[in-house]
Design a protein around this motif. Sequence first.
Motif, PDB file in Angstrom:
ATOM      1  N   LYS A   1      79.092  32.879 109.949  1.00  0.00           N
ATOM      2  CA  LYS A   1      79.054  33.875 111.018  1.00  0.00           C
ATOM      3  C   LYS A   1      78.581  35.242 110.524  1.00  0.00           C
ATOM      4  CE  LYS A   1      83.896  35.090 111.075  1.00  0.00           C
ATOM      5  NZ  LYS A   1      85.117  35.221 111.795  1.00  0.00           N
ATOM      6  N   LEU A   2      78.514  35.459 109.210  1.00  0.00           N
ATOM      7  CA  LEU A   2      78.020  36.726 108.668  1.00  0.00           C
ATOM      8  C   LEU A   2      76.762  36.575 107.822  1.00  0.00           C
ATOM      9  CD1 LEU A   2      81.364  38.488 107.741  1.00  0.00           C
ATOM     10  CD2 LEU A   2      79.807  39.069 109.601  1.00  0.00           C
ATOM     11  N   PHE A   3      76.144  35.391 107.857  1.00  0.00           N
ATOM     12  CA  PHE A   3      74.950  35.174 107.043  1.00  0.00           C
ATOM     13  C   PHE A   3      73.962  34.295 107.794  1.00  0.00           C
ATOM     14  CE2 PHE A   3      72.683  32.812 103.599  1.00  0.00           C
ATOM     15  CZ  PHE A   3      71.977  33.890 103.092  1.00  0.00           C
ATOM     16  N   ALA A   4      72.736  34.767 107.877  1.00  0.00           N
ATOM     17  CA  ALA A   4      71.683  34.025 108.569  1.00  0.00           C
ATOM     18  C   ALA A   4      70.430  34.003 107.708  1.00  0.00           C
ATOM     19  CB  ALA A   4      71.380  34.653 109.926  1.00  0.00           C
ATOM     20  N   VAL A   5      69.522  33.096 108.043  1.00  0.00           N
ATOM     21  CA  VAL A   5      68.301  32.877 107.264  1.00  0.00           C
ATOM     22  C   VAL A   5      67.125  32.813 108.231  1.00  0.00           C
ATOM     23  CG1 VAL A   5      67.101  31.197 105.788  1.00  0.00           C
ATOM     24  CG2 VAL A   5      69.535  31.599 105.480  1.00  0.00           C
ATOM     25  N   ARG A   6      65.962  33.242 107.746  1.00  0.00           N
ATOM     26  CA  ARG A   6      64.738  33.002 108.492  1.00  0.00           C
ATOM     27  C   ARG A   6      63.594  32.835 107.504  1.00  0.00           C
ATOM     28  NH1 ARG A   6      61.986  37.887 111.921  1.00  0.00           N
ATOM     29  NH2 ARG A   6      60.976  38.922 110.192  1.00  0.00           N
ATOM     30  N   PHE A   7      62.549  32.150 107.960  1.00  0.00           N
ATOM     31  CA  PHE A   7      61.336  31.937 107.169  1.00  0.00           C
ATOM     32  C   PHE A   7      60.225  32.735 107.823  1.00  0.00           C
ATOM     33  CE2 PHE A   7      57.423  29.345 106.546  1.00  0.00           C
ATOM     34  CZ  PHE A   7      57.274  29.583 105.193  1.00  0.00           C
ATOM     35  N   ARG A   8      59.498  33.510 107.017  1.00  0.00           N
ATOM     36  CA  ARG A   8      58.440  34.351 107.567  1.00  0.00           C
ATOM     37  C   ARG A   8      57.200  34.322 106.678  1.00  0.00           C
ATOM     38  NH1 ARG A   8      57.845  40.770 107.808  1.00  0.00           N
ATOM     39  NH2 ARG A   8      56.126  40.855 109.291  1.00  0.00           N
ATOM     40  N   PRO A   9      56.166  33.607 107.095  1.00  0.00           N
ATOM     41  CA  PRO A   9      54.889  33.698 106.380  1.00  0.00           C
ATOM     42  C   PRO A   9      54.176  34.980 106.806  1.00  0.00           C
ATOM     43  CG  PRO A   9      54.811  31.958 108.034  1.00  0.00           C
ATOM     44  CD  PRO A   9      56.158  32.572 108.109  1.00  0.00           C
TER      45      PRO A   9
ATOM     46  N   GLU B   1      51.552  41.653 108.040  1.00  0.00           N
ATOM     47  CA  GLU B   1      51.615  41.157 109.409  1.00  0.00           C
ATOM     48  C   GLU B   1      51.951  39.679 109.361  1.00  0.00           C
ATOM     49  OE1 GLU B   1      46.959  40.157 110.353  1.00  0.00           O
ATOM     50  OE2 GLU B   1      47.648  42.172 110.751  1.00  0.00           O
ATOM     51  N   ASP B   2      52.533  39.187 110.439  1.00  0.00           N
ATOM     52  CA  ASP B   2      52.862  37.761 110.495  1.00  0.00           C
ATOM     53  C   ASP B   2      51.587  36.936 110.345  1.00  0.00           C
ATOM     54  OD1 ASP B   2      55.544  38.275 110.804  1.00  0.00           O
ATOM     55  OD2 ASP B   2      55.487  38.166 112.976  1.00  0.00           O
ATOM     56  N   PHE B   3      51.712  35.829 109.653  1.00  0.00           N
ATOM     57  CA  PHE B   3      50.578  34.951 109.374  1.00  0.00           C
ATOM     58  C   PHE B   3      50.733  33.689 110.192  1.00  0.00           C
ATOM     59  CE2 PHE B   3      48.501  31.839 106.335  1.00  0.00           C
ATOM     60  CZ  PHE B   3      47.204  32.257 106.580  1.00  0.00           C
ATOM     61  N   PRO B   4      49.885  33.493 111.188  1.00  0.00           N
ATOM     62  CA  PRO B   4      50.010  32.274 112.009  1.00  0.00           C
ATOM     63  C   PRO B   4      49.549  31.050 111.221  1.00  0.00           C
ATOM     64  CG  PRO B   4      48.095  33.536 112.682  1.00  0.00           C
ATOM     65  CD  PRO B   4      48.785  34.339 111.612  1.00  0.00           C
ATOM     66  N   ILE B   5      50.429  30.099 111.075  1.00  0.00           N
ATOM     67  CA  ILE B   5      50.135  28.889 110.303  1.00  0.00           C
ATOM     68  C   ILE B   5      50.186  27.695 111.241  1.00  0.00           C
ATOM     69  CG2 ILE B   5      50.940  27.355 108.467  1.00  0.00           C
ATOM     70  CD1 ILE B   5      52.166  29.690 107.094  1.00  0.00           C
TER      71      ILE B   5
ATOM     72  N   ASN C   1      51.075  23.974 111.717  1.00  0.00           N
ATOM     73  CA  ASN C   1      52.086  23.124 111.070  1.00  0.00           C
ATOM     74  C   ASN C   1      52.957  23.929 110.100  1.00  0.00           C
ATOM     75  OD1 ASN C   1      50.942  20.863 112.391  1.00  0.00           O
ATOM     76  ND2 ASN C   1      49.420  20.683 110.770  1.00  0.00           N
ATOM     77  N   PRO C   2      53.642  24.967 110.569  1.00  0.00           N
ATOM     78  CA  PRO C   2      54.449  25.796 109.665  1.00  0.00           C
ATOM     79  C   PRO C   2      55.551  25.028 108.952  1.00  0.00           C
ATOM     80  CG  PRO C   2      54.943  26.305 111.950  1.00  0.00           C
ATOM     81  CD  PRO C   2      53.763  25.374 111.951  1.00  0.00           C
ATOM     82  N   GLU C   3      55.997  23.918 109.546  1.00  0.00           N
ATOM     83  CA  GLU C   3      57.048  23.128 108.882  1.00  0.00           C
ATOM     84  C   GLU C   3      56.599  22.620 107.519  1.00  0.00           C
ATOM     85  OE1 GLU C   3      54.602  20.557 111.505  1.00  0.00           O
ATOM     86  OE2 GLU C   3      55.716  22.364 111.899  1.00  0.00           O
ATOM     87  N   SER C   4      55.300  22.512 107.293  1.00  0.00           N
ATOM     88  CA  SER C   4      54.779  22.088 105.985  1.00  0.00           C
ATOM     89  C   SER C   4      55.029  23.142 104.915  1.00  0.00           C
ATOM     90  CB  SER C   4      53.282  21.810 106.069  1.00  0.00           C
ATOM     91  OG  SER C   4      53.016  20.789 106.988  1.00  0.00           O
ATOM     92  N   PHE C   5      55.252  24.390 105.319  1.00  0.00           N
ATOM     93  CA  PHE C   5      55.439  25.487 104.378  1.00  0.00           C
ATOM     94  C   PHE C   5      56.884  25.934 104.255  1.00  0.00           C
ATOM     95  CE2 PHE C   5      51.042  25.615 105.653  1.00  0.00           C
ATOM     96  CZ  PHE C   5      50.376  25.859 104.462  1.00  0.00           C
TER      97      PHE C   5
END
Length: 118
Positions: A62-70, A88-92, A94-98
């Motif tokens: 409840k006090l810790f979160a994660v995110r993935f950002r290419p 800037e955000d990088f549109p990928i 099939n981002p799940e591959s990364f």
Amino acid sequence: MQKKIKIQGKSVTVNLSKAAEKALTSRDKILVAEMELYFSCLIRKQVRFKENLEGDLVNVTKLFAVRFRPVMTKTCGTDYEGDEPPLEDFPIENPESFVPHWLKIDYKKDEWIGEFGF
């Protein structure tokens, strides 16, 4: 503590050291570990710790979160102000591959430390 979460449909194992777990219990705001995958003239991976971040967050506790950002830069080189060029955000496709397979979080000398891998 070890916990499996899903990011963009892919399973990621999050490992929190005992020191990190203890430090999280004394917080009153959510801490976000942002797994940044940087594309430009080179590829760099880095974990950035932020508060009050919104977006595609996955709660681990409840006090810790994660995110993935290419992310990427618009140009290569050193013709910019500050330590880094603007990102800037990088549109990928099939981002799940990364998305990384694992994330390790520790807390040493009053500092958050993170690393992730594939």
